[in-house]
Structure formats: structure tokens, C-alpha cells
Design a protein around this motif. Structure first.
Motif, PDB file in Angstrom:
ATOM      1  N   LEU A   1       0.790  -1.044   0.012  1.00  0.00           N
ATOM      2  CA  LEU A   1      -0.060  -0.167   0.146  1.00  0.00           C
ATOM      3  C   LEU A   1       0.913   1.372   0.104  1.00  0.00           C
ATOM      4  CD1 LEU A   1      -2.860   1.405   0.251  1.00  0.00           C
ATOM      5  CD2 LEU A   1      -2.556   1.153   2.923  1.00  0.00           C
ATOM      6  N   SER A   2       0.716   2.147  -0.900  1.00  0.00           N
ATOM      7  CA  SER A   2       1.267   3.285  -0.974  1.00  0.00           C
ATOM      8  C   SER A   2       0.738   4.221   0.157  1.00  0.00           C
ATOM      9  CB  SER A   2       1.216   4.100  -2.225  1.00  0.00           C
ATOM     10  OG  SER A   2       1.735   3.379  -3.448  1.00  0.00           O
ATOM     11  N   SER A   3       1.667   5.222   0.695  1.00  0.00           N
ATOM     12  CA  SER A   3       1.319   5.777   1.516  1.00  0.00           C
ATOM     13  C   SER A   3       2.376   7.250   1.711  1.00  0.00           C
ATOM     14  CB  SER A   3       1.553   5.365   3.286  1.00  0.00           C
ATOM     15  OG  SER A   3       1.543   6.479   4.139  1.00  0.00           O
ATOM     16  N   SER A   4       1.835   8.435   1.943  1.00  0.00           N
ATOM     17  CA  SER A   4       2.339   9.677   1.574  1.00  0.00           C
ATOM     18  C   SER A   4       2.393  10.261   2.849  1.00  0.00           C
ATOM     19  CB  SER A   4       2.224  10.570   0.488  1.00  0.00           C
ATOM     20  OG  SER A   4       0.648  11.086   0.494  1.00  0.00           O
ATOM     21  N   ARG A   5       1.624   9.954   3.754  1.00  0.00           N
ATOM     22  CA  ARG A   5       1.298  10.681   5.069  1.00  0.00           C
ATOM     23  C   ARG A   5       1.500   9.894   6.279  1.00  0.00           C
ATOM     24  NH1 ARG A   5      -4.323  13.135   4.807  1.00  0.00           N
ATOM     25  NH2 ARG A   5      -4.977  11.172   4.616  1.00  0.00           N
ATOM     26  N   PRO A   6       1.713   9.878   7.416  1.00  0.00           N
ATOM     27  CA  PRO A   6       1.693   9.097   8.588  1.00  0.00           C
ATOM     28  C   PRO A   6       0.464   8.703   8.983  1.00  0.00           C
ATOM     29  CG  PRO A   6       3.206  11.033   8.800  1.00  0.00           C
ATOM     30  CD  PRO A   6       2.313  11.308   7.576  1.00  0.00           C
ATOM     31  N   GLU A   7      -0.629   9.397   8.690  1.00  0.00           N
ATOM     32  CA  GLU A   7      -2.016   9.088   9.233  1.00  0.00           C
ATOM     33  C   GLU A   7      -2.433   7.810   8.416  1.00  0.00           C
ATOM     34  OE1 GLU A   7      -2.572  13.382   7.717  1.00  0.00           O
ATOM     35  OE2 GLU A   7      -0.943  12.130   8.621  1.00  0.00           O
ATOM     36  N   ASP A   8      -2.015   7.788   7.175  1.00  0.00           N
ATOM     37  CA  ASP A   8      -2.119   6.794   6.085  1.00  0.00           C
ATOM     38  C   ASP A   8      -1.646   5.566   6.669  1.00  0.00           C
ATOM     39  OD1 ASP A   8      -4.044   8.438   4.514  1.00  0.00           O
ATOM     40  OD2 ASP A   8      -2.490   8.769   3.142  1.00  0.00           O
TER      41      ASP A   8
END
Length: 215
Positions: A110-117
Motif C-alpha cells: 500500500l502506498s502512503s504519503s502521510r503518517p496517518e495513512d
């Protein structure tokens, strides 16, 4: 069956349009000799038949090398290929639905650009996170704002899952990214556009090994 073992150290993301100086098969063969540890097929435009044919051609090189094939986004094609897993972004099919579709024995990235994701990713569903983009990149049309090594580090701290950094990553970025907590680096142009893909892959693999050594 259990999910395949995987090594994020040098993760090659590729499609036909990414390859510059060689045929796709020649580039992949050389990259494998250089030490690529995981390969993702990413092609948003090919029809299903062409995509599966391309995946099978890649698997003839990947299987003898013991390197798993991950498919970007296209779940049906991944199943048809018997691929090791599927990687999706935040705007693609949800990781939960991907897991339901592919079953328990394939990888889900899973891609994530934010810590919350990253914090929201369920380790019971997702096997690893792709964090980025580290730098601005031209290999992904819808790339988000670069987050640099500091942003990647924040994602690493937000999740217990292994993280691979992606987005304009070059060999010189590896020490800072390993220090930030990544398990590996994912690249497109750094290998696909290189005149010598084997040397490019070997340089990244060596940089990873050096960066992991205790100070």
C-alpha cells in the motif's frame, strides 16, 4: 500456502514505457544480475491480454532468479499471472478489498504519503508500505508532493510494517533513507533509464548493504 518471502532492499518498479536503452527483457535480466530483490509490473494502459503476456515474459526471468513479481493495481491480472502480490495506492481499490480478492497467500502493498495513512494500515491486511515520493518524479503522472527523507521517516515511525521509499530515489539517497527506517528503496528511472541497468542495480544493492552496517 503461506505468503511469499520478500525482500524490499532493491525494488524495481517498471513498465514498457519506462525502459530507455534496452528491450524490456534485456533490462530486467541485467537488473536481476545486479541484485534487484523485488519487481513490480506497472502499466495502466495495456489491455488485459497484453498485460498478462508481458507479466509472463517477465516471470520467465524472475522465477529462476527467485524474485517475486508484484502487480500494480490490476488484481484480476495478478491472479491470472499467479503473481506474488498486488500493490495499490490510496486512490485505488482498498487494501481490504484487494486482500479479499487475492486471498491470504499473496502480498498486499500500500502506498502512503502521510503518517496517518500509514498508521491506518492494518498489518493483518497489508504486508508493506510504499512511502513517498521522496523527490519529484516524472515516472508517475499523478505523483504527490515530495516528502523527502524526513517525511519517509515519519511514515516509518507511524507503522510497524516494513517501508520501502519511492519517488526519484537515487543511490546517494540510500544512507539517509536507511537512517530514516526504510527496509528498502523502490526505483523506476534509476534502473530502467540507465545505460547499464546491472551496474545501477548493483550500486543500489551495495549502498543498502553499506548503510545497514552498524556505525
Amino acid at each position: 500456502m503461506k505468503r511469499p518471502d520478500f525482500d524490499l532492499s532493491v525494488y524495481l518498479v517498471m513498465g514498457p514505457d519506462d525502459v530507455r536503452h534496452h528491450t524490456l527483457e534485456e533490462m530486467l535480466s541485467r537488473a536481476l544480475k545486479g541484485g534487484v530483490t523485488l519487481v513490480q509490473l506497472r502499466d495502466k494502459t495495456a489491455d488485459r491480454q497484453r498485460f498478462v503476456e508481458l507479466g509472463r515474459a517477465m516471470q520467465t526471468l524472475l522465477k529462476p532468479a527467485g524474485v517475486p513479481l508484484i502487480v500494480n493495481d490490476r488484481v484480476e491480472e495478478a491472479i491470472a499471472l499467479g503473481a506474488a502480490g498486488v500493490h495499490v495506492g490510496q486512490d485505488d481499490m482498498s487494501a481490504r478489498l484487494v486482500r479479499q480478492s487475492v486471498g491470504p497467500d499473496r502480498l498486499v502493498g500500500l502506498s502512503s504519503s502521510r503518517p496517518e495513512d500509514a498508521a491506518a494500515a492494518d498489518p493483518g491486511i497489508v504486508d508493506y508500505l510504499g512511502a513517498g515520493p521522496v523527490h519529484a518524479t516524472t515516472s508517475k503522472a499523478d505523483a504527490k508532493t515530495p516528502i523527502a527523507a524526513q517525511g519517509v521517516g515519519a511514515i516509518c515511525r507511524a507503522s510497524s510494517l516494513p517501508v520501502v521509499a519511492i519517488g526519484g530515489v537515487r543511490e546517494g539517497d540510500v544512507p539517509d533513507l536507511v537512517a530514516a527506517g526504510v527496509a528498502g528503496v523502490a526505483v523506476v528511472s534509476a534502473i530502467c533509464a540507465a545505460e547499464d541497468p546491472e551496474a545501477a542495480a548493483r550500486g543500489l544493492r551495495r549502498a543498502m548493504e553499506q548503510a545497514r552496517k552498524p556505525a
